[in-house]
Design a protein around this motif. Sequence first.
Motif, PDB file in Angstrom:
ATOM      1  N   PRO A 274     -33.166  13.303 -18.736  1.00 29.35           N
ATOM      2  CA  PRO A 274     -33.775  13.531 -20.050  1.00 29.35           C
ATOM      3  C   PRO A 274     -35.046  14.371 -19.890  1.00 29.35           C
ATOM      4  CG  PRO A 274     -34.280  11.324 -19.268  1.00 29.35           C
ATOM      5  CD  PRO A 274     -33.296  11.902 -18.291  1.00 29.35           C
ATOM      6  N   GLY A 275     -35.537  14.890 -20.991  1.00 30.84           N
ATOM      7  CA  GLY A 275     -36.748  15.717 -20.932  1.00 30.84           C
ATOM      8  C   GLY A 275     -36.455  17.093 -21.487  1.00 30.84           C
ATOM      9  N   LYS A 276     -37.251  17.525 -22.459  1.00 30.04           N
ATOM     10  CA  LYS A 276     -37.009  18.792 -23.136  1.00 30.04           C
ATOM     11  C   LYS A 276     -36.971  19.968 -22.171  1.00 30.04           C
ATOM     12  CE  LYS A 276     -38.833  21.842 -26.714  1.00 30.04           C
ATOM     13  NZ  LYS A 276     -39.966  22.126 -27.632  1.00 30.04           N
ATOM     14  N   ASN A 277     -37.827  19.934 -21.144  1.00 25.28           N
ATOM     15  CA  ASN A 277     -37.921  21.065 -20.216  1.00 25.28           C
ATOM     16  C   ASN A 277     -37.443  20.719 -18.808  1.00 25.28           C
ATOM     17  OD1 ASN A 277     -39.100  22.897 -22.143  1.00 25.28           O
ATOM     18  ND2 ASN A 277     -40.959  21.664 -21.996  1.00 25.28           N
ATOM     19  N   ALA A 278     -36.554  19.724 -18.693  1.00 26.84           N
ATOM     20  CA  ALA A 278     -36.021  19.326 -17.386  1.00 26.84           C
ATOM     21  C   ALA A 278     -34.847  20.220 -16.997  1.00 26.84           C
ATOM     22  CB  ALA A 278     -35.572  17.867 -17.418  1.00 26.84           C
ATOM     23  N   TYR A 279     -34.851  20.726 -15.757  1.00 25.77           N
ATOM     24  CA  TYR A 279     -33.689  21.474 -15.274  1.00 25.77           C
ATOM     25  C   TYR A 279     -32.613  20.462 -14.893  1.00 25.77           C
ATOM     26  CZ  TYR A 279     -30.576  24.470 -12.671  1.00 25.77           C
ATOM     27  OH  TYR A 279     -29.452  25.125 -12.246  1.00 25.77           O
ATOM     28  N   PRO A 280     -31.384  20.611 -15.408  1.00 24.95           N
ATOM     29  CA  PRO A 280     -30.393  19.528 -15.287  1.00 24.95           C
ATOM     30  C   PRO A 280     -29.694  19.361 -13.933  1.00 24.95           C
ATOM     31  CG  PRO A 280     -29.473  21.356 -16.516  1.00 24.95           C
ATOM     32  CD  PRO A 280     -30.917  21.692 -16.288  1.00 24.95           C
ATOM     33  N   ILE A 281     -29.807  20.350 -13.035  1.00 22.13           N
ATOM     34  CA  ILE A 281     -29.124  20.200 -11.739  1.00 22.13           C
ATOM     35  C   ILE A 281     -30.200  20.112 -10.642  1.00 22.13           C
ATOM     36  CG2 ILE A 281     -27.127  20.926 -10.375  1.00 22.13           C
ATOM     37  CD1 ILE A 281     -26.300  22.781 -12.624  1.00 22.13           C
ATOM     38  N   SER A 282     -31.033  19.091 -10.772  1.00 23.31           N
ATOM     39  CA  SER A 282     -32.134  18.832  -9.839  1.00 23.31           C
ATOM     40  C   SER A 282     -31.825  17.593  -9.014  1.00 23.31           C
ATOM     41  CB  SER A 282     -33.446  18.603 -10.610  1.00 23.31           C
ATOM     42  OG  SER A 282     -33.790  19.712 -11.397  1.00 23.31           O
ATOM     43  N   SER A 283     -32.518  17.463  -7.875  1.00 24.63           N
ATOM     44  CA  SER A 283     -32.260  16.313  -7.014  1.00 24.63           C
ATOM     45  C   SER A 283     -33.406  16.082  -6.025  1.00 24.63           C
ATOM     46  CB  SER A 283     -30.970  16.514  -6.217  1.00 24.63           C
ATOM     47  OG  SER A 283     -30.695  15.396  -5.393  1.00 24.63           O
ATOM     48  N   PHE A 284     -33.576  14.818  -5.667  1.00 30.53           N
ATOM     49  CA  PHE A 284     -34.343  14.509  -4.464  1.00 30.53           C
ATOM     50  C   PHE A 284     -33.491  14.905  -3.266  1.00 30.53           C
ATOM     51  CE2 PHE A 284     -36.082  11.252  -7.385  1.00 30.53           C
ATOM     52  CZ  PHE A 284     -37.445  11.424  -7.175  1.00 30.53           C
ATOM     53  N   THR A 285     -34.108  15.066  -2.106  1.00 29.85           N
ATOM     54  CA  THR A 285     -33.373  15.114  -0.839  1.00 29.85           C
ATOM     55  C   THR A 285     -33.976  14.050   0.051  1.00 29.85           C
ATOM     56  OG1 THR A 285     -32.496  16.570   0.889  1.00 29.85           O
ATOM     57  CG2 THR A 285     -34.789  16.915   0.262  1.00 29.85           C
ATOM     58  N   TRP A 286     -33.165  13.446   0.930  1.00 31.22           N
ATOM     59  CA  TRP A 286     -33.571  12.257   1.663  1.00 31.22           C
ATOM     60  C   TRP A 286     -33.500  12.430   3.179  1.00 31.22           C
ATOM     61  CZ3 TRP A 286     -30.643  12.376  -2.707  1.00 31.22           C
ATOM     62  CH2 TRP A 286     -30.992  11.543  -3.788  1.00 31.22           C
ATOM     63  N   LEU A 287     -34.438  11.818   3.884  1.00 29.29           N
ATOM     64  CA  LEU A 287     -34.271  11.560   5.308  1.00 29.29           C
ATOM     65  C   LEU A 287     -33.603  10.203   5.444  1.00 29.29           C
ATOM     66  CD1 LEU A 287     -37.607  12.707   7.022  1.00 29.29           C
ATOM     67  CD2 LEU A 287     -35.377  13.828   7.107  1.00 29.29           C
ATOM     68  N   LEU A 288     -32.656  10.103   6.358  1.00 25.68           N
ATOM     69  CA  LEU A 288     -31.911   8.863   6.613  1.00 25.68           C
ATOM     70  C   LEU A 288     -32.420   8.288   7.928  1.00 25.68           C
ATOM     71  CD1 LEU A 288     -28.387  10.328   5.748  1.00 25.68           C
ATOM     72  CD2 LEU A 288     -29.981   9.167   4.187  1.00 25.68           C
ATOM     73  N   ILE A 289     -33.166   7.203   7.821  1.00 27.44           N
ATOM     74  CA  ILE A 289     -33.871   6.645   8.976  1.00 27.44           C
ATOM     75  C   ILE A 289     -33.288   5.286   9.351  1.00 27.44           C
ATOM     76  CG2 ILE A 289     -36.122   6.019   9.926  1.00 27.44           C
ATOM     77  CD1 ILE A 289     -35.953   8.940   9.017  1.00 27.44           C
ATOM     78  N   PRO A 290     -32.884   5.096  10.610  1.00 25.32           N
ATOM     79  CA  PRO A 290     -32.389   3.774  11.029  1.00 25.32           C
ATOM     80  C   PRO A 290     -33.438   2.696  10.785  1.00 25.32           C
ATOM     81  CG  PRO A 290     -31.874   5.434  12.695  1.00 25.32           C
ATOM     82  CD  PRO A 290     -32.781   6.099  11.693  1.00 25.32           C
ATOM     83  N   GLU A 291     -32.958   1.544  10.352  1.00 26.79           N
ATOM     84  CA  GLU A 291     -33.865   0.409  10.120  1.00 26.79           C
ATOM     85  C   GLU A 291     -34.443  -0.103  11.440  1.00 26.79           C
ATOM     86  OE1 GLU A 291     -33.324  -2.759   6.632  1.00 26.79           O
ATOM     87  OE2 GLU A 291     -32.013  -3.130   8.342  1.00 26.79           O
ATOM     88  N   LYS A 292     -33.640   0.033  12.520  1.00 24.89           N
ATOM     89  CA  LYS A 292     -34.086  -0.447  13.829  1.00 24.89           C
ATOM     90  C   LYS A 292     -33.896   0.641  14.884  1.00 24.89           C
ATOM     91  CE  LYS A 292     -33.490  -5.400  13.086  1.00 24.89           C
ATOM     92  NZ  LYS A 292     -32.844  -6.651  13.561  1.00 24.89           N
ATOM     93  N   PHE A 293     -34.945   0.866  15.670  1.00 27.02           N
ATOM     94  CA  PHE A 293     -34.916   1.813  16.788  1.00 27.02           C
ATOM     95  C   PHE A 293     -34.930   1.040  18.102  1.00 27.02           C
ATOM     96  CE2 PHE A 293     -36.146   4.792  13.557  1.00 27.02           C
ATOM     97  CZ  PHE A 293     -35.826   6.048  14.036  1.00 27.02           C
TER      98      PHE A 293
END
Length: 341
Positions: A274-293
């Motif tokens: 939602p949002g009047k000026n939001a670009y609709p094909i936007s996204s976060f990008t993630w680092l995938l980090i193991p819970e245990k090293f």
Amino acid sequence: MRRIAGMLVLGLVLGSLVLAQNALLINGAGATFPQPIYAKWFDEYHKANGTPINYQAVGSGAGIKQVTEGTVDFGASDGPMNDEQIKAYQAKNGSGILHFPTVLGAVVPTYNISGVSGALNFTPEALSGIFLGRISKWNDPAMVAANQGVNLPGNDIVVIHRSDGSGTTYIWTDYLSKVNSEWKDKVGKGTSVNWPVGLGGKGNEGVTGLIKQTPNSIGYVELIYAAQNKVPYGSVKNAAGTMMKADLASVTEAAAAAAKTIPDDFRVSITNAPGKNAYPISSFTWLLIPEKFKDGAKRDAMKSFLKWAITDGQGDVESLSYAKLPKEVVDKELKAISKVQ
């Protein structure tokens, strides 16, 4: 003599610590979408802290696979891992995997149409119709209505998509699944899907190359790739009915609504926000980090880098056409870093 011997021992200890630090190498693999900012971050962090981070931009699908198999220390993806993938990781490794958003970006429609040089407008109906194969001519009424005054030819549309497992594809298909029920039911979302029509190219460069050599074609690439390579791209009609071109402001607005309600695991979609000026094909990008090293030094280095990236590192992102993380997301992530053990 004792003093000299003591100094020699101290020198050996310090030398060993330096060697140990230099021997520490963190390996990661995954998304191409954030590769430009990751390359800058890893270089800056190495210079400041002495820890080299090697990252291979092999695509989100491969990044998820490699971190699950344990062949890299972390993965990266433009789409969050689904429940099935998380269960597979837990079964293989005996512990969980964590998602940490790093920046925000966008995916844009790009094209090569004979006789058309300006920016085009795309409605959700037109984009989903084209990629389903329902709209097959550039002068289809759905395209003509959104592009008054543009002389669109009656040529056949050639669809170009990614052939590799890609977070860019995940973002694109996540959006199409939200705006078209037929797409959602027949194709769905994912880093790889069974495309109804089109030709496949590997990576953003493969898609762009095919579009440049194929008249009357359309595909999708990351905003930063389009900007850096001066690839023409169109505007997309958002959920509020506004035709929006992707830029820092419109991507930031897309994240604004999600920022206040983002779940604890950070797995959230902001396409068609939602949002009047939001670009609709936007996204976060993630680092995938193991819970245990297993390696405590790698764990501590990874936690240190994460903290740096989501705070000081955010100062680098806008110069590379990414949007900064909202403050609410950063605050929540800083607390979540303690989950890495």
